[in-house]
Design an enzyme around this catalytic site. Structure first.
Site, mmCIF file in Angstrom:
data_model
loop_
_atom_site.group_PDB
_atom_site.id
_atom_site.type_symbol
_atom_site.label_atom_id
_atom_site.label_comp_id
_atom_site.label_asym_id
_atom_site.label_seq_id
_atom_site.Cartn_x
_atom_site.Cartn_y
_atom_site.Cartn_z
ATOM 1 N N PHE A 71 -10.486 5.388 -4.253
ATOM 2 C CA PHE A 71 -9.895 4.946 -2.974
ATOM 3 C C PHE A 71 -10.492 3.619 -2.547
ATOM 4 C CE2 PHE A 71 -8.872 4.791 1.573
ATOM 5 C CZ PHE A 71 -7.522 5.217 1.385
ATOM 6 N N THR A 102 0.523 -4.601 10.643
ATOM 7 C CA THR A 102 1.366 -3.446 10.240
ATOM 8 C C THR A 102 1.577 -2.623 11.213
ATOM 9 O OG1 THR A 102 -0.320 -3.410 8.433
ATOM 10 C CG2 THR A 102 1.148 -1.825 8.487
ATOM 11 N N HIS A 150 2.991 0.612 13.177
ATOM 12 C CA HIS A 150 2.888 2.035 12.747
ATOM 13 C C HIS A 150 1.442 2.006 11.778
ATOM 14 C CE1 HIS A 150 6.583 2.390 14.528
ATOM 15 N NE2 HIS A 150 7.345 2.062 13.627
ATOM 16 N N ARG A 172 -15.079 -7.679 3.054
ATOM 17 C CA ARG A 172 -15.081 -6.607 2.192
ATOM 18 C C ARG A 172 -14.534 -6.715 0.808
ATOM 19 N NH1 ARG A 172 -12.993 -2.015 6.346
ATOM 20 N NH2 ARG A 172 -14.386 -2.707 8.093
ATOM 21 N N ALA A 178 0.777 -1.001 -0.017
ATOM 22 C CA ALA A 178 -0.108 -0.166 0.074
ATOM 23 C C ALA A 178 0.868 1.436 -0.069
ATOM 24 C CB ALA A 178 -1.022 0.107 1.424
ATOM 25 N N GLU A 206 3.360 2.146 -1.623
ATOM 26 C CA GLU A 206 3.905 2.450 -3.038
ATOM 27 C C GLU A 206 2.713 2.800 -3.717
ATOM 28 O OE1 GLU A 206 5.253 -0.429 -1.514
ATOM 29 O OE2 GLU A 206 6.912 0.548 -0.960
#
Ligand code: DLZ
Length: 286
Positions: free
Chosen positions: A242, A215, A217, A256, A185, A187
């Protein structure tokens, strides 16, 4: 108590069924739930509003389905193109657009001989009711780049399938859709900006999955990814949809990506189509 009205049209042959389904798909109507069983097939097309109307004293018409639209001339153009692609110069016809005596403009088309539909719009759309400027959902003649992250590929591949499904079913051509894979994500914004700056695409669709559990942070990465995509959209003026999921768990992400909660890739592609159409309308001063 009453939820909706469905007009059911029995087609005379399987070929007529296919033609009618193809015609309404080409016009960009939203597809409803269809079915393919041994005994029967069905294709449903949805509109935001529907009503059953009884009339008295109207001039006779061979159409009993009237579809209200907002850009009648564009619809006429699409219908003409579909007719010539599907029938060449032979039988089925389409009337010219003409004024009616009820403050509207209308044309009637027979996608197959003897099966008529009328399309119409108010001559003064602003009169009596507020109207919003909205994008349409036909992707014909639009070019897209889809930026998809490889990280969590089991999910992002499903998002990609959803996005492609939406684009192709909405009329985009395969050669007009470029899929660009990036490592993760993080990049996505850089690739999105690079491709948007070429001006060879009308919209960019971004797809990725950030899992909080995996992940480090998470918030910092998410903020940067969303900011970068947003900034690329602002700076280039090209719509960026998005489709980067932020989920607590893999299960939530799967839901999702087509399992239980729709497919966010499909939704992002649909938003991209709508925004390209909206940009074109605003640009044309509609
Ligand atoms: C490193 C990393 C981590 C921990 N988690 C994710 C994630 O959940 N989703 C995702 O798309 N990418 C992740 N990455 C990879 C980064 O986005 C990036 O690709 C690498 O840090 C290399 O720059």
């Amino acid at each position: 108590m009453i939820k909706g009205i469905t007009i059911v049209r029995q087609t005379s042959t399987p070929a007529v069924f296919d033609k009618l389904a193809s015609f309404f798909a080409a016009l960009g109507l939203e597809k409803g739930k269809g079915w393919d069983e041994e005994q029967s097939r069905g294709r449903a097309f949805l509109a935001p509003l529907g009503n059953l109307e009884f009339v008295d004293g109207m001039p006779p018409s061979n159409a009993d389905v009237f579809v209200e639209v907002t850009s009648l001339d564009s619809v006429h153009e699409i219908a003409e193109r579909w007719l010539s692609q599907n029938w060449g110069d032979s039988t089925p016809h389409i009337t010219a657009t003409a004024d009616t005596d009820w403050k509207s403009r209308l044309f009637t088309v027979e996608p197959v001989p003897g099966v008529a539909f009328s399309f119409w719009e108010w001559s003064e759309p602003l009169k009596g009711k507020p109207i919003a400027l909205e994008g349409d959902l036909s992707a014909e003649g639009m070019r897209f780049a889809i930026i998809v992250a490889r990280w969590n590929a089991v999910i992002t591949d499903r998002l990609l399938q959803g996005a492609l499904d939406c684009l192709y079913r909405s009329g985009a051509k395969k050669e007009d859709v470029q899929v660009i894979r990036v490592p993760g994500a993080w990049e996505i914004p850089s690739a999105a900006r690079k491709v948007a700056e070429t001006e060879r695409v009308d919209a960019v669709i971004t797809l990725g999955v950030l899992l909080r559990g995996e992940t480090a942070h998470y918030e910092a990465i998410y903020n940067e990814v969303s900011r970068g995509i947003g900034q690329s959209q602002q700076d280039t003026g090209i719509p960026h949809a998005f489709g980067v999921l932020t989920c607590e768990t893999l299960e939530q992400a799967l839901d999702r990506a087509g399992l239980k909660a729709g497919n966010k890739g499909f939704e992002a592609a649909s938003a991209a189509i709508e925004m390209v159409s909206l940009h074109r309308k605003i640009g044309a001063g509609v």
